[in-house]
Design an enzyme around this catalytic site. Structure first.
Site, PDB file in Angstrom:
ATOM      1  N   HIS A 188      -8.663 -18.702 -48.584  1.00 49.98           N
ATOM      2  CA  HIS A 188      -7.750 -19.867 -48.593  1.00 49.98           C
ATOM      3  C   HIS A 188      -6.833 -19.839 -49.818  1.00 49.98           C
ATOM      4  CE1 HIS A 188      -9.903 -22.065 -45.317  1.00 49.98           C
ATOM      5  NE2 HIS A 188     -10.932 -21.416 -45.792  1.00 49.98           N
ATOM      6  N   ASN A 222     -11.396 -26.978 -41.216  1.00 53.79           N
ATOM      7  CA  ASN A 222     -10.450 -25.982 -40.715  1.00 53.79           C
ATOM      8  C   ASN A 222      -9.727 -26.534 -39.495  1.00 53.79           C
ATOM      9  OD1 ASN A 222     -11.021 -23.934 -42.558  1.00 53.79           O
ATOM     10  ND2 ASN A 222     -12.515 -22.929 -41.235  1.00 53.79           N
ATOM     11  N   HIS A 236     -15.008 -29.603 -52.463  1.00 55.29           N
ATOM     12  CA  HIS A 236     -16.430 -29.282 -52.380  1.00 55.29           C
ATOM     13  C   HIS A 236     -17.065 -30.095 -51.246  1.00 55.29           C
ATOM     14  CE1 HIS A 236     -20.468 -28.450 -53.137  1.00 55.29           C
ATOM     15  NE2 HIS A 236     -20.571 -28.697 -54.418  1.00 55.29           N
TER      16      HIS A 236
HETATM   17 FE1  HDE Z   1     -15.004 -22.249 -47.449  1.00 51.23          FE
HETATM   18  N1  HDE Z   1     -14.717 -21.582 -49.352  1.00 51.23           N
HETATM   19  N2  HDE Z   1     -16.723 -21.215 -47.368  1.00 51.23           N
HETATM   20  N3  HDE Z   1     -15.220 -22.718 -45.486  1.00 51.23           N
HETATM   21  N4  HDE Z   1     -13.265 -23.195 -47.479  1.00 51.23           N
HETATM   22  C1  HDE Z   1     -13.652 -21.859 -50.123  1.00 51.23           C
HETATM   23  O1  HDE Z   1     -13.770 -22.543 -52.350  1.00 51.23           O
HETATM   24  C2  HDE Z   1     -17.386 -20.688 -48.423  1.00 51.23           C
HETATM   25  C3  HDE Z   1     -16.263 -22.388 -44.675  1.00 51.23           C
HETATM   26  C4  HDE Z   1     -12.747 -23.994 -46.517  1.00 51.23           C
HETATM   27  O2  HDE Z   1      -7.809 -25.922 -50.021  1.00 51.23           O
HETATM   28  C5  HDE Z   1     -13.830 -21.392 -51.534  1.00 51.23           C
HETATM   29  O3  HDE Z   1     -12.349 -23.566 -53.760  1.00 51.23           O
HETATM   30  C6  HDE Z   1     -18.661 -20.190 -48.005  1.00 51.23           C
HETATM   31  C7  HDE Z   1     -16.230 -23.145 -43.464  1.00 51.23           C
HETATM   32  C8  HDE Z   1     -11.464 -24.502 -46.933  1.00 51.23           C
HETATM   33  O4  HDE Z   1      -8.917 -25.487 -51.852  1.00 51.23           O
HETATM   34  C9  HDE Z   1     -15.237 -20.802 -51.534  1.00 51.23           C
HETATM   35  C10 HDE Z   1     -18.734 -20.410 -46.658  1.00 51.23           C
HETATM   36  C11 HDE Z   1     -15.117 -23.935 -43.561  1.00 51.23           C
HETATM   37  C12 HDE Z   1     -11.250 -23.982 -48.201  1.00 51.23           C
HETATM   38  C13 HDE Z   1     -15.663 -20.995 -50.101  1.00 51.23           C
HETATM   39  C14 HDE Z   1     -17.528 -21.058 -46.267  1.00 51.23           C
HETATM   40  C15 HDE Z   1     -14.502 -23.661 -44.830  1.00 51.23           C
HETATM   41  C16 HDE Z   1     -12.396 -23.177 -48.519  1.00 51.23           C
HETATM   42  C17 HDE Z   1     -12.734 -20.516 -52.058  1.00 51.23           C
HETATM   43  C18 HDE Z   1     -19.868 -20.034 -45.723  1.00 51.23           C
HETATM   44  C19 HDE Z   1     -14.590 -24.927 -42.530  1.00 51.23           C
HETATM   45  C20 HDE Z   1     -10.041 -24.183 -49.075  1.00 51.23           C
HETATM   46  C21 HDE Z   1     -11.950 -21.357 -53.023  1.00 51.23           C
HETATM   47  C22 HDE Z   1     -21.122 -20.636 -46.046  1.00 51.23           C
HETATM   48  C23 HDE Z   1     -15.456 -26.046 -42.338  1.00 51.23           C
HETATM   49  C24 HDE Z   1     -10.112 -25.447 -49.852  1.00 51.23           C
HETATM   50  C25 HDE Z   1     -12.658 -22.608 -53.100  1.00 51.23           C
HETATM   51  C26 HDE Z   1      -8.844 -25.630 -50.646  1.00 51.23           C
HETATM   52  C27 HDE Z   1     -12.554 -22.527 -49.737  1.00 51.23           C
HETATM   53  C28 HDE Z   1     -16.886 -20.630 -49.686  1.00 51.23           C
HETATM   54  C29 HDE Z   1     -17.258 -21.394 -44.917  1.00 51.23           C
HETATM   55  C30 HDE Z   1     -13.301 -24.326 -45.235  1.00 51.23           C
HETATM   56  C31 HDE Z   1     -15.353 -19.373 -52.007  1.00 51.23           C
HETATM   57  C32 HDE Z   1     -19.682 -19.524 -48.900  1.00 51.23           C
HETATM   58  C33 HDE Z   1     -17.242 -23.092 -42.308  1.00 51.23           C
HETATM   59  C34 HDE Z   1     -10.537 -25.408 -46.136  1.00 51.23           C
HETATM   60  O5  HDE Z   1     -16.101 -21.524 -52.367  1.00 51.23           O
END
Ligand code: HDE
Length: 662
Positions: A70, A143, A334
């Site tokens: 993202h 998402n 978060h």
């Molecule tokens: Fe994320 N995801 N994600 N994700 N995600 C990040 O956090 C992660 C997942 C989502 O505009 C990171 O600040 C793991 C699902 C959005 O700043 C990180 C897993 C969904 C955004 C991270 C998932 C998301 C992130 C990278 C699996 C939809 C952007 C930068 C367990 C429900 C937020 C950050 C923004 C961002 C980890 C799966 C949505 C690395 C480990 C499922 C919208 O922490």
């Protein structure tokens, strides 16, 4: 102005539009900012020049690590209001007090590309909202697709490594059409449902304001009596959900890499907010096991026809940021930021996320005080005994930084639940420590098939072509294995089509899912249609008169269309200055095209734009006397209208987004 924006402006902004001396970071006024300090006019530069050193050192440190996923995002301020109290389900104050406007900040994003990548790759879109509630910040980090690639967080790094540019040559940027992604998919078929969404039109949205949002996981709402309901969160776009075509997306990405962000920025600047209604799907605890899938499985959606989406409130995004870095880049979401009345389920993907987001902010924002950055700071304030660390921005008064204490009358003190203290839902849990997954998670293909069953013929064709496009970019053994392990287990027709188009082997045996259910709500054709924020590129030939031009503008603007005039060069006719030339824009950047021409023949750049608009199934209008002789279509074709005599038809075609039957 939203309350949060107001607060940012009051306390944390430096207004560079006001007259002020240029100073160093120590506040010393600077007398020279063009020439460094030298020993003589042609001599060496001196170390003593503290202003030069400070300026360049700061510059050298201006970047922070981009998000691992993202990375490319676009943030907007706004507010949220609930329609009616949801106290039956939750005690969250922002969901129980109609009339209360809660400030929000929403960041839309793509997932795979780096921060400088293009806006319309085929990709999932992030849709993350921070609610600055009076009880603390609540983040709904979702998402634009309601399911995910995997059922367990432990697989997330593998999937992300697979979709990112390949490690040996850093190619391709922001694209899933390559070997490692499809290799991962073929070996992890729990991704089948999500991959169907990714190959659908949902992955190429026309605008951030024209896509749905989903919290994805099952969460809990808990009311004041402590009763819990399972919930899925939805955002429904007021202007409906609409897509661009894949061929169009590829051209847009070259013509205007910022297409989605620019559209939203300009709409907001022009007073057209992006509006989304909040929807809830609710399942009472007692009904946890009543579906034909496990509600803890994030690769499954709850069909809206079975569990209706209750529309409960509206988010209006109406203010652009003042500074991209300070706000959009530094915002830290978060899924674990919750308020009383909202809680988690045991979805194993969600549980992994609850660890990940703080961890990523520590490296990205450089320490544990990122919550003190203006965009992250809760309007509710915070008090605790956490101290020091990189970038501490508060000066804590008093002697104590420990709990419990006698010296400071035990302040700050935990609040009882009656006073708003957060209490985790007391779910009864029992089990062996085990690395395994319940049998209820093993059906990978039924909902993938349901998704396909639910699409219109046009949407199905787009999906067929997307699979064929993506796999054509992979090695033959990857094409074969994806058709065998994934597509042939979802749908035989799809397997035949993709095998036929990519040269892959079609497995002898038909192993398709026999799931017959469909969910009409999944089709983007079953959505709202509106002229709001729709654009029209009006090509005019040099012999068009001032009167015709004025008349055209007013009749289109009266209906709410955003009009841009295009010609072979910039010139002024009467009150109107031509906005763009054939070199600076292209029909892919507009929802519809009009050509107004005198007696002259249409020139090649005009013909090209109209041909492509026609191919992309856009409404085309004409006025004056254009000669269709040189075009491959005519005024007889569907979606081609004379704006002098058939304006309503033209507007209907624009509103309907595309002339699909063409
Ligand atoms: Fe994320 N995801 N994600 N994700 N995600 C990040 O956090 C992660 C997942 C989502 O505009 C990171 O600040 C793991 C699902 C959005 O700043 C990180 C897993 C969904 C955004 C991270 C998932 C998301 C992130 C990278 C699996 C939809 C952007 C930068 C367990 C429900 C937020 C950050 C923004 C961002 C980890 C799966 C949505 C690395 C480990 C499922 C919208 O922490």
């Amino acid at each position: 102005m939203s309350k949060k924006k107001d607060e940012l402006n009051k306390r944390d902004t430096i207004d560079n539009t006001k007259k002020a001396p240029l100073t160093t970071n120590q506040g010393l006024p600077v007398s020279e900012d063009e020439f460094s300090l030298k020993a003589g006019e042609r001599g060496p530069t001196l170390m003593e020049d503290f202003h030069l050193r400070e300026k360049i050192t700061h510059f050298d440190h201006e970047r922070i690590p981009e998000r691992v996923v993202h990375a490319r995002g676009f943030g907007v301020h706004g507010e949220f209001e609930v329609y009616e109290s949801l106290e039956k389900y939750t005690k969250a104050k922002f969901l129980t007090e109609p009339g209360k406007k809660t400030p929000v900040f929403t960041r839309f994003s793509t997932v795979a590309g780096s921060r400088g990548s293009m806006d319309i790759p085929r990709d999932v879109r992030g849709f993350a909202t921070k609610f600055y509630t009076e009880e603390g910040n609540y983040d709904l980090v979702g998402n634009n697709m309601p399911v995910f690639f995997m059922q367990d967080a432990i697989k997330f790094p593998d999937m992300v490594h697979a979709v990112k540019p390949e490690p040996h040559n850093e190619m391709p940027q922001a694209a899933s059409a390559h070997n490692t992604f499809w290799d991962w998919v073929s070996q992890n078929t729990e991704s089948a449902h999500m991959v169907m969404w990714l190959m659908s039109d949902r992955a190429i949205p026309r605008s951030f304001s024209m896509m749905e949002g989903f919290g994805v996981h099952t969460f809990r709402l808990v009311n004041a009596e402590g009763k819990s309901h399972f919930v899925k969160f939805h955002w429904k776009p007021v202007d409906g959900m609409h897509q661009v075509l894949w061929d169009e997306a590829q051209i847009i990405n070259g013509k205007n890499i910022d297409f989605n962000r620019q559209t939203l920025w300009e709409n907001i600047e022009n007073g057209h907010p992006a509006e989304f209604e909040l929807g809830l799907q609710i399942i009472p605890e007692e009904d946890e096991f009543n579906m034909d899938f496990d509600i803890l499985d994030p690769t499954k959606l709850w069909p809206e026809e079975d569990v209706p989406v209750q529309i409960v409130g509206k988010m209006t995004l109406n203010q652009n940021v003042d500074n991209y870095f300070a706000e959009t880049e530094q915002v830290a979401f978060h899924p674990g930021s919750v308020v009383p009345g909202i809680d988690f389920s045991n979805d194993p993907l969600l549980q992994g996320r609850l660890f990940s987001y703080t961890d990523t902010q520590l490296i990205r924002l450089g320490g544990p005080n990122f919550h003190q950055l203006p965009i992250n700071r809760p309007l509710a304030g915070f008090t605790n005994n956490q101290r020091d660390g990189y970038g501490q921005m508060s000066i804590h008064k008093g002697r104590t930084a420990h709990h419990k204490n006698y010296i400071n009358d035990n302040q700050p003190e935990p609040a009882g639940t009656e006073e708003g203290g957060y209490e985790h839902y007391q779910e009864k849990v029992e089990g062996r420590k085990i690395q395994a997954r319940h049998d209820s998670f093993t059906d990978h293909f039924s909902q993938a098939k349901m998704f396909l069953n639910s699409l219109s013929k046009t949407e199905q064709q787009h999906l067929y072509d997307a699979f064929s496009f993506e796999l054509s970019k992979c090695d033959m053994d990857i094409r074969n294995i994806v058709v065998k392990e994934l597509i042939n287990k979802i749908d035989r027709n799809l397997a035949e089509y993709v095998a036929n188009h990519t040269g892959a082997e079609l497995p002898a045996e038909n192993e398709e899912s026999t799931y017959e259910k469909s969910s009409p709500a999944l089709s983007m054709m079953n959505t709202n249609f509106s002229l709001n924020t729709r654009t029209v590129g009006v090509i005019i030939t040099p012999d068009v008169t001032e009167d015709t031009l004025d008349e055209t503008r007013s009749k289109l603007e009266d209906k709410g269309l955003q009009v841009k005039f295009i010609s072979d060069k910039i010139y002024t006719i009467g009150k109107t200055t031509i906005d763009e030339t054939h070199d600076t824009v292209h029909s892919v950047l507009f929802d519809s095209m009009i050509v107004i021409s005198g007696e002259e023949d249409l020139q090649p750049p005009v013909i090209e734009q109209l041909e492509i608009a026609f191919k992309h199934k856009k409404a085309i209008g004409f006025g004056g006397n254009p000669s269709f002789g040189t075009l491959s279509f005519s005024e007889e074709d569907k979606g081609v209208s004379n704006i002098e005599t058939e304006l309503d038809q033209f507007l209907d075609d624009v509103k309907n987004h595309r002339v699909w039957e063409r």
